[in-house]
Design a protein around this motif. Sequence first.
Motif, PDB file in Angstrom:
ATOM      1  N   VAL C 684       0.843  -1.200   0.000  1.00 29.92           N
ATOM      2  CA  VAL C 684       0.000   0.000   0.000  1.00 29.92           C
ATOM      3  C   VAL C 684       0.872   1.242   0.000  1.00 29.92           C
ATOM      4  O   VAL C 684       0.577   2.244  -0.639  1.00 29.92           O
ATOM      5  N   ARG C 685       1.948   1.139   0.718  1.00 32.44           N
ATOM      6  CA  ARG C 685       2.796   2.319   0.877  1.00 32.44           C
ATOM      7  C   ARG C 685       3.367   2.770  -0.456  1.00 32.44           C
ATOM      8  O   ARG C 685       3.520   3.972  -0.682  1.00 32.44           O
ATOM      9  N   SER C 686       3.668   1.810  -1.280  1.00 36.30           N
ATOM     10  CA  SER C 686       4.206   2.222  -2.582  1.00 36.30           C
ATOM     11  C   SER C 686       3.132   2.874  -3.424  1.00 36.30           C
ATOM     12  O   SER C 686       3.404   3.799  -4.195  1.00 36.30           O
ATOM     13  N   TYR C 687       1.909   2.416  -3.279  1.00 39.69           N
ATOM     14  CA  TYR C 687       0.829   3.078  -3.993  1.00 39.69           C
ATOM     15  C   TYR C 687       0.674   4.506  -3.506  1.00 39.69           C
ATOM     16  O   TYR C 687       0.523   5.453  -4.286  1.00 39.69           O
ATOM     17  N   ALA C 688       0.730   4.624  -2.263  1.00 44.59           N
ATOM     18  CA  ALA C 688       0.615   5.962  -1.679  1.00 44.59           C
ATOM     19  C   ALA C 688       1.752   6.847  -2.151  1.00 44.59           C
ATOM     20  O   ALA C 688       1.576   8.046  -2.420  1.00 44.59           O
ATOM     21  N   LEU C 689       2.884   6.234  -2.255  1.00 45.61           N
ATOM     22  CA  LEU C 689       4.042   6.985  -2.733  1.00 45.61           C
ATOM     23  C   LEU C 689       3.808   7.470  -4.160  1.00 45.61           C
ATOM     24  O   LEU C 689       4.155   8.603  -4.509  1.00 45.61           O
ATOM     25  N   MET C 692       1.607  10.402  -4.112  1.00 45.07           N
ATOM     26  CA  MET C 692       2.358  11.561  -3.642  1.00 45.07           C
ATOM     27  C   MET C 692       3.212  12.123  -4.765  1.00 45.07           C
ATOM     28  O   MET C 692       3.288  13.342  -4.952  1.00 45.07           O
ATOM     29  N   LEU C 693       3.846  11.223  -5.411  1.00 42.14           N
ATOM     30  CA  LEU C 693       4.693  11.618  -6.540  1.00 42.14           C
ATOM     31  C   LEU C 693       3.879  12.370  -7.565  1.00 42.14           C
ATOM     32  O   LEU C 693       4.305  13.401  -8.106  1.00 42.14           O
ATOM     33  N   VAL C 695       1.177  14.076  -7.073  1.00 43.53           N
ATOM     34  CA  VAL C 695       0.818  15.407  -6.576  1.00 43.53           C
ATOM     35  C   VAL C 695       1.982  16.363  -6.748  1.00 43.53           C
ATOM     36  O   VAL C 695       1.833  17.499  -7.209  1.00 43.53           O
ATOM     37  N   VAL C 696       3.163  15.857  -6.381  1.00 43.58           N
ATOM     38  CA  VAL C 696       4.353  16.708  -6.468  1.00 43.58           C
ATOM     39  C   VAL C 696       4.581  17.147  -7.915  1.00 43.58           C
ATOM     40  O   VAL C 696       4.869  18.312  -8.200  1.00 43.58           O
ATOM     41  N   LEU C 699       2.058  19.774  -9.000  1.00 40.42           N
ATOM     42  CA  LEU C 699       2.375  21.080  -8.431  1.00 40.42           C
ATOM     43  C   LEU C 699       3.582  21.686  -9.126  1.00 40.42           C
ATOM     44  O   LEU C 699       3.634  22.882  -9.392  1.00 40.42           O
ATOM     45  N   GLY C 700       4.534  20.804  -9.411  1.00 39.07           N
ATOM     46  CA  GLY C 700       5.698  21.287 -10.139  1.00 39.07           C
ATOM     47  C   GLY C 700       5.314  21.857 -11.489  1.00 39.07           C
ATOM     48  O   GLY C 700       5.794  22.903 -11.917  1.00 39.07           O
ATOM     49  N   LEU C 702       2.480  23.136 -12.219  1.00 34.97           N
ATOM     50  CA  LEU C 702       1.780  24.402 -12.029  1.00 34.97           C
ATOM     51  C   LEU C 702       2.766  25.547 -11.742  1.00 34.97           C
ATOM     52  O   LEU C 702       2.540  26.686 -12.150  1.00 34.97           O
ATOM     53  N   ILE C 703       3.834  25.163 -11.071  1.00 36.35           N
ATOM     54  CA  ILE C 703       4.831  26.192 -10.778  1.00 36.35           C
ATOM     55  C   ILE C 703       5.490  26.671 -12.066  1.00 36.35           C
ATOM     56  O   ILE C 703       5.660  27.866 -12.292  1.00 36.35           O
TER      57      ILE C 703
END
Lengths: 106, 192, 705
Positions: C684-689, C692-693, C695-696, C699-700, C702-703
Amino acid sequence: MISVDYYLILSAILFTIGALGVLIRRNPLVIFMSIELMLNAANLAFVAFGRSWEIAKGEPFFNGQIFVFFVIAVAAAEVAVGLALIVEIFKTKKNINIDEMNSLKG
Amino acid sequence: MVITNYYLPITQMVAMTSELLVFLVLSLVAIASALGMLFSRNTIYSALFLVLNFITVAVFYLMLGAPFIAMSQITVYAGAIMVLFLFVIMLLGAENLTSSPTQAMPWQKPLAFILALTLTVESVYLIFARAKLDTIITAPDAATNSMENLREMAMTLFDKFLLPFEITSILLLVAMVGAIVLAKKEKAGSKS
Amino acid sequence: MHLSETIISLAPWLVFAPLTGLLINLIFGRRFSEKTVGTVASLASGAAFVVSVLLAYSVAINHGEVMRWRLAEWIHIGTLNLDWTFRIDSLSTTMMLVVSGVGTLIHIYAIGYMHEDVRFKHQEGRFARFFIFLNLFIAAMMILVSGDSYLMLFVGWEGVGLCSFLLIGFWFEMDTLGRPSWANSDAGNKAFIANRIGDFGFLIAAFLMFWNFGSLQFDSVFAGANSLSAINSPLTVAITLFLLLGVAGKSAQIPLYVWLPDAMAGPTPVSALIHAATMVTAGVYLVARSAPIYATAPAAQYLVAMTGAITALFAATIAVGQYDIKKVLAYSTVSQLGFMVAAVGMGAYTAGMFHLITHAFFKALLFLSAGSVILGLERGHHHLARHYENPKGKKKEVKSHGHDEVFDPGDMRNMGGLRKTMPVTFWLYIVGTLALAGIFPFAGFWSKDEILLDASLHFTSIYWLLTVAAFFTAFYMGRQIWMVFFGESRTEAAAHAEESPKVMTLPLVVLATLSVIGGGLNLPFDGFHNLGHWLEHTLGEVESLPLDLTVAGVSTLLALTAIFISWLLYGRTPLQAGQPDPLKKPLGFLFTGMENKWFVDEGYFAVIITPFKKLSQFLADVVDWRFWHDFVHDTLIVGTYNWLSLIALDRYADQKGIDAFANWLGAATQWISENVRKVQNGFVRSYALAVMLGVVLILGYLIFK
């Protein structure tokens, strides 16, 4: 003078910490708690924005708070179900290490 | 009077500064408790740290002029949800969870930290540099915390947001039913 | 005038009467009896004769004025206007009378002849077919002589060529003796092909006429030819020489005469009608009709005359060495045609036409009598066979063979002494021979004499050639008489030969009479140049020559001498069975040449036909089959295609190229999926990762946007 972006930065930091918690911790309960933290951070942002709108407009504005109300309700429901699930899993696996629950791997 | 001339700005400054100070202190507490929750070995300690975090956030709500939300945060979030958490933690005896000797994905932790850091930096940059937010949050006045305000909020809730309200109630019902079903003892021969 | 207009309107019946007879026989022929078929055909031909007489009469009462009767419009393209118009003038009516008159007599004769022909096997419809073709021939010949333009003449020209082919090869599945063979159809082919070469000449001449004069109508062409100022202009010389080629084909002159002897494969009436009296004279008619053009090209005229003279002598020499009764007559025809062509070539059109007419009479007579002789022999042969097979009859010792062996009733060596068994035929034959040999006062004397007279006055070389030819003519005819009718029968069949029925002999009597009195048409005495005056209307001023005793005397003397010599050789000591020809030893190789027609056919085969066949075989085998088919098609095209499809496209493009790519795609997909599958590691943690990736990254984005 607290600008609204201070609140937002705080919200962002809390959110990040919550996300980190989801990623790092292997105890599902802690992961759950991190999720709660994330939701909380979002709530904070909601209220901050609602307040800033209220200040900008000058008249009362409740939508931010109402939304938070719903979020809290949903979070409660989610916790209930989620914890029941965790209990169930524990019954079978006797272990709640989240890395052990990988039988859905492809 | 010189002292008076200096007093007002000073008081203002002090007032300002005190607001800011309070905010900073509370923020630090919030962040610290969050981090504490994150890094505690003991799950109970994590829960308790989280409770602290919630209370701090409730104070923030008060500062933002949302008394009802603050109260419901404490009551529901910190009071009910976290208590539930604690129940389950103790039920499962997970306060001392021994971590497995071998890490399943060793690369994941550093990567997660990096990503979290990146996310923070990005968010801060976006908020400060891009979003043109310059509204000053002032402390709420007495009117905000009055019952009149609360009544108005309730009116809005039941008026404009009636549908979500009802749906949420159904959601809660469903969750309740689900939780009960899940926790029910299985009879021999029934569903797995 | 009114009367002649009515008569002129009958002109189309020249053609349509025989066509009607043809159609009746075509539709009902199978149901009619033989006699009916023959009668219908003869009546049709007779109707044409009646119309010819009427037309001649109308020309006479109009003082030879040319009359035209337009039947139908045919070609109207641009400046070319050609209609089917009948031209009624003295020349065409002369021809019409000869053709239809002699033709009708031969129709009547054929009724009796065809029934007895050895090759007639009573196949259904065969008898009627013969008369259909005969009528078709009369119709085509009528079109030829009555046409007002070279085009109509050519239509008839081709038509008679076709009929010649059909009639020569009438017994197409047999040879002359009735055995299954290609011989008869080959003879028909030969006639048609040789004629075709002549037709090519005619056509080129017609094209030249049209191209330069703008029309093919006689008067327009003659006017155009006359308008050319120069004498012997290349154009008129070309036209006349190409016409000469046509004449050589149709009238059997050198070098295209070779078909006529072979044409004896057809039934005897055909030989008489077509190859003696009518079709072969079409060439002579053509030259006579084209007189105005020839008048402007004396060089061509000389060539025509020389061709005729040389042919006359050449054919006469061949006739001396022939054994088949009809072949002798065939070469005699070629020789006499040479006389006619020489005559019209010299410009003596009247003499030529006169000889045409008298020749029609006595040659038809001779041919038909020869047919009678042949049938007589056949009858004798059958009588013998019946005798031999019938044990009850008088058993006679049979000198000759039975019915199974091949017996040629036309071979003169199988004849002899027929004057006793076939007296009527004998006397008829004598009349014909004397006429042909040119003995006074028979018709042949007058006509031949006129030609010789004209030659002696203008063209000495031709005169000598023709005189020698006349000598040979008398000689071979005498030879024939002695061999066939005198002496003892050389075979049993000849001994038992029977006379022919009246249906055959009566027409011959008519012809014999005409052969005797025919000379009266154009006696060389002032006031008796009837034919000359008659043809003058069409041909312009005609030289009417009085009798020259020198020429006449020389020719008569020579003829009598020739007959005497032939009597010495063949009459005094009649030929015995199996004895070789008395001329063989003295003349040696010359006689061999005469016997084998100077090897002309062999020469043609060696020089033209065999190389042509070899060339076509080469083209077919090597060029077409080996080169085009095997090499270009199979090796090049099919091979290239096969290479292209199997090797280039299939092996390389498809298998190594496209298949490899498709397989690579599959393998790549498999590799991708195998590796992407590893993303689903269950943690699960890798999925979450991953979330997250994401999202980052957003955002990048958008920046940096």
